[in-house]
Design a protein around this motif. Structure first.
Motif, PDB file in Angstrom:
ATOM      1  N   THR A 161       0.867  -1.184   0.000  1.00  0.00           N
ATOM      2  CA  THR A 161       0.000   0.000   0.000  1.00  0.00           C
ATOM      3  C   THR A 161       0.902   1.231   0.000  1.00  0.00           C
ATOM      4  O   THR A 161       2.106   1.134   0.301  1.00  0.00           O
ATOM      5  CB  THR A 161      -0.902   0.030   1.242  1.00  0.00           C
ATOM      6  OG1 THR A 161      -0.071   0.196   2.402  1.00  0.00           O
ATOM      7  CG2 THR A 161      -1.751  -1.230   1.358  1.00  0.00           C
ATOM      8  N   GLN A 162       0.339   2.371  -0.301  1.00  0.00           N
ATOM      9  CA  GLN A 162       1.114   3.610  -0.300  1.00  0.00           C
ATOM     10  C   GLN A 162       1.703   3.863   1.093  1.00  0.00           C
ATOM     11  O   GLN A 162       2.859   4.247   1.215  1.00  0.00           O
ATOM     12  CB  GLN A 162       0.246   4.798  -0.749  1.00  0.00           C
ATOM     13  CG  GLN A 162       1.004   6.096  -0.888  1.00  0.00           C
ATOM     14  CD  GLN A 162       2.024   6.118  -2.016  1.00  0.00           C
ATOM     15  OE1 GLN A 162       2.074   5.241  -2.865  1.00  0.00           O
ATOM     16  NE2 GLN A 162       2.859   7.121  -2.020  1.00  0.00           N
ATOM     17  N   ARG A 163       0.936   3.611   2.132  1.00  0.00           N
ATOM     18  CA  ARG A 163       1.413   3.825   3.503  1.00  0.00           C
ATOM     19  C   ARG A 163       2.597   2.900   3.804  1.00  0.00           C
ATOM     20  O   ARG A 163       3.593   3.319   4.386  1.00  0.00           O
ATOM     21  CB  ARG A 163       0.284   3.599   4.493  1.00  0.00           C
ATOM     22  CG  ARG A 163       0.766   3.635   5.941  1.00  0.00           C
ATOM     23  CD  ARG A 163      -0.365   3.490   6.911  1.00  0.00           C
ATOM     24  NE  ARG A 163      -0.762   4.859   7.222  1.00  0.00           N
ATOM     25  CZ  ARG A 163      -1.923   5.217   7.690  1.00  0.00           C
ATOM     26  NH1 ARG A 163      -2.859   4.316   7.895  1.00  0.00           N
ATOM     27  NH2 ARG A 163      -2.196   6.464   7.960  1.00  0.00           N
ATOM     28  N   GLU A 164       2.489   1.628   3.404  1.00  0.00           N
ATOM     29  CA  GLU A 164       3.579   0.680   3.628  1.00  0.00           C
ATOM     30  C   GLU A 164       4.825   1.086   2.843  1.00  0.00           C
ATOM     31  O   GLU A 164       5.949   0.994   3.346  1.00  0.00           O
ATOM     32  CB  GLU A 164       3.158  -0.730   3.208  1.00  0.00           C
ATOM     33  CG  GLU A 164       2.116  -1.360   4.099  1.00  0.00           C
ATOM     34  CD  GLU A 164       1.544  -2.645   3.520  1.00  0.00           C
ATOM     35  OE1 GLU A 164       1.084  -3.470   4.322  1.00  0.00           O
ATOM     36  OE2 GLU A 164       1.543  -2.819   2.273  1.00  0.00           O
ATOM     37  N   LEU A 165       4.613   1.562   1.629  1.00  0.00           N
ATOM     38  CA  LEU A 165       5.736   1.988   0.799  1.00  0.00           C
ATOM     39  C   LEU A 165       6.442   3.191   1.411  1.00  0.00           C
ATOM     40  O   LEU A 165       7.672   3.216   1.485  1.00  0.00           O
ATOM     41  CB  LEU A 165       5.251   2.313  -0.620  1.00  0.00           C
ATOM     42  CG  LEU A 165       6.333   2.557  -1.659  1.00  0.00           C
ATOM     43  CD1 LEU A 165       7.256   1.344  -1.791  1.00  0.00           C
ATOM     44  CD2 LEU A 165       5.696   2.885  -2.995  1.00  0.00           C
ATOM     45  N   ILE A 217      11.225   5.504   3.949  1.00  0.00           N
ATOM     46  CA  ILE A 217      11.863   6.409   4.916  1.00  0.00           C
ATOM     47  C   ILE A 217      12.739   5.668   5.933  1.00  0.00           C
ATOM     48  O   ILE A 217      13.591   6.279   6.562  1.00  0.00           O
ATOM     49  CB  ILE A 217      10.840   7.312   5.642  1.00  0.00           C
ATOM     50  CG1 ILE A 217       9.844   6.500   6.463  1.00  0.00           C
ATOM     51  CG2 ILE A 217      10.147   8.226   4.667  1.00  0.00           C
ATOM     52  CD1 ILE A 217       8.926   7.337   7.317  1.00  0.00           C
ATOM     53  N   ARG A 218      12.575   4.357   6.057  1.00  0.00           N
ATOM     54  CA  ARG A 218      13.386   3.586   7.006  1.00  0.00           C
ATOM     55  C   ARG A 218      14.652   3.018   6.386  1.00  0.00           C
ATOM     56  O   ARG A 218      15.533   2.555   7.111  1.00  0.00           O
ATOM     57  CB  ARG A 218      12.573   2.449   7.604  1.00  0.00           C
ATOM     58  CG  ARG A 218      11.538   2.913   8.611  1.00  0.00           C
ATOM     59  CD  ARG A 218      10.826   1.747   9.213  1.00  0.00           C
ATOM     60  NE  ARG A 218      10.246   0.982   8.092  1.00  0.00           N
ATOM     61  CZ  ARG A 218       9.676  -0.183   8.198  1.00  0.00           C
ATOM     62  NH1 ARG A 218       9.606  -0.778   9.342  1.00  0.00           N
ATOM     63  NH2 ARG A 218       9.167  -0.788   7.146  1.00  0.00           N
ATOM     64  N   GLY A 244       9.935  10.017  -5.493  1.00  0.00           N
ATOM     65  CA  GLY A 244       9.331   8.907  -6.223  1.00  0.00           C
ATOM     66  C   GLY A 244       8.072   8.363  -5.571  1.00  0.00           C
ATOM     67  O   GLY A 244       7.415   7.493  -6.131  1.00  0.00           O
ATOM     68  N   LEU A 245       7.732   8.871  -4.407  1.00  0.00           N
ATOM     69  CA  LEU A 245       6.505   8.456  -3.729  1.00  0.00           C
ATOM     70  C   LEU A 245       5.283   9.230  -4.204  1.00  0.00           C
ATOM     71  O   LEU A 245       4.176   8.990  -3.718  1.00  0.00           O
ATOM     72  CB  LEU A 245       6.657   8.625  -2.203  1.00  0.00           C
ATOM     73  CG  LEU A 245       7.655   7.685  -1.540  1.00  0.00           C
ATOM     74  CD1 LEU A 245       7.908   8.113  -0.100  1.00  0.00           C
ATOM     75  CD2 LEU A 245       7.155   6.248  -1.597  1.00  0.00           C
ATOM     76  N   ALA A 246       5.473  10.144  -5.142  1.00  0.00           N
ATOM     77  CA  ALA A 246       4.338  10.908  -5.675  1.00  0.00           C
ATOM     78  C   ALA A 246       3.271   9.937  -6.182  1.00  0.00           C
ATOM     79  O   ALA A 246       3.599   8.935  -6.809  1.00  0.00           O
ATOM     80  CB  ALA A 246       4.799  11.822  -6.811  1.00  0.00           C
TER      81      ALA A 246
END
Length: 165
Positions: A6-10, A15-16, A29-31
């Motif tokens: 999911t976008q949240r998981e990505l 960020i980690r 690239g998270l756009a």
């Protein structure tokens, strides 16, 4: 991540991980749409201070970005379990930086370089399309954008030499 995250998981994954953070262009690239375009916009921001480097130092930095990119993009892709995930935009950084080698000074050249690179990266004429389809791994992720960058560089230099802009 074997299934599409999911976008949240990505976001959490990117960020980690320093590898993902670089591969995903510091988050550009998270756009949610057109991540390659957003990645190239982030590259423009990085280019702004780089444009003042001497040509040899600039070229050395571009070469380092390209060489490192093969590993960064390949490793990020492996970690995600997805070949050339759309959010991996380090290759766009490399392609735009190549486009801007010896570019004339001025905002219009920065914009023209952006437009040319995006056109060739999106349309992928031969040999870009061939490289995109035939070369795999980190090199494959990088190579089509490197080729798009060199084609854009050549066209930008022709336009500059003809005094069109």
């Amino acid at each position: 991540m074997s299934n599409k995250p999911t976008q949240r998981e990505l976001v959490s994954t990117v960020i980690r991980s320093p590898v993902h953070l670089l591969a995903f262009g510091f988050g550009s690239g998270l756009a949610p749409f057109a991540p390659g375009t957003f990645g190239t916009l982030a590259a423009v921001l990085l280019y702004l201070p780089m444009q003042y480097l001497s040509l040899p130092l600039y070229c050395l930095m571009v070469a380092a970005v390209c060489v490192a990119g093969v590993w960064i993009c390949g490793r990020s892709s492996e970690m995600l379990g997805v070949h050339d995930h759309g959010g991996i935009v380090w290759d766009e950084f490399a392609g735009y930086f190549i486009t801007m080698i010896a570019a004339p000074a001025g905002w219009q050249w920065i914009v023209l370089g952006f437009v040319l690179f995006r056109i060739f990266d999106i349309i992928k004429p031969w040999p870009i399309k061939w490289a995109d389809k035939q070369v795999h791994g980190g090199l494959g992720i990088m190579l089509d954008d490197i080729l798009a960058g060199f084609i854009s560089l050549a066209l930008l230099q022709v336009i500059a030499s003809l005094g069109i802009l």
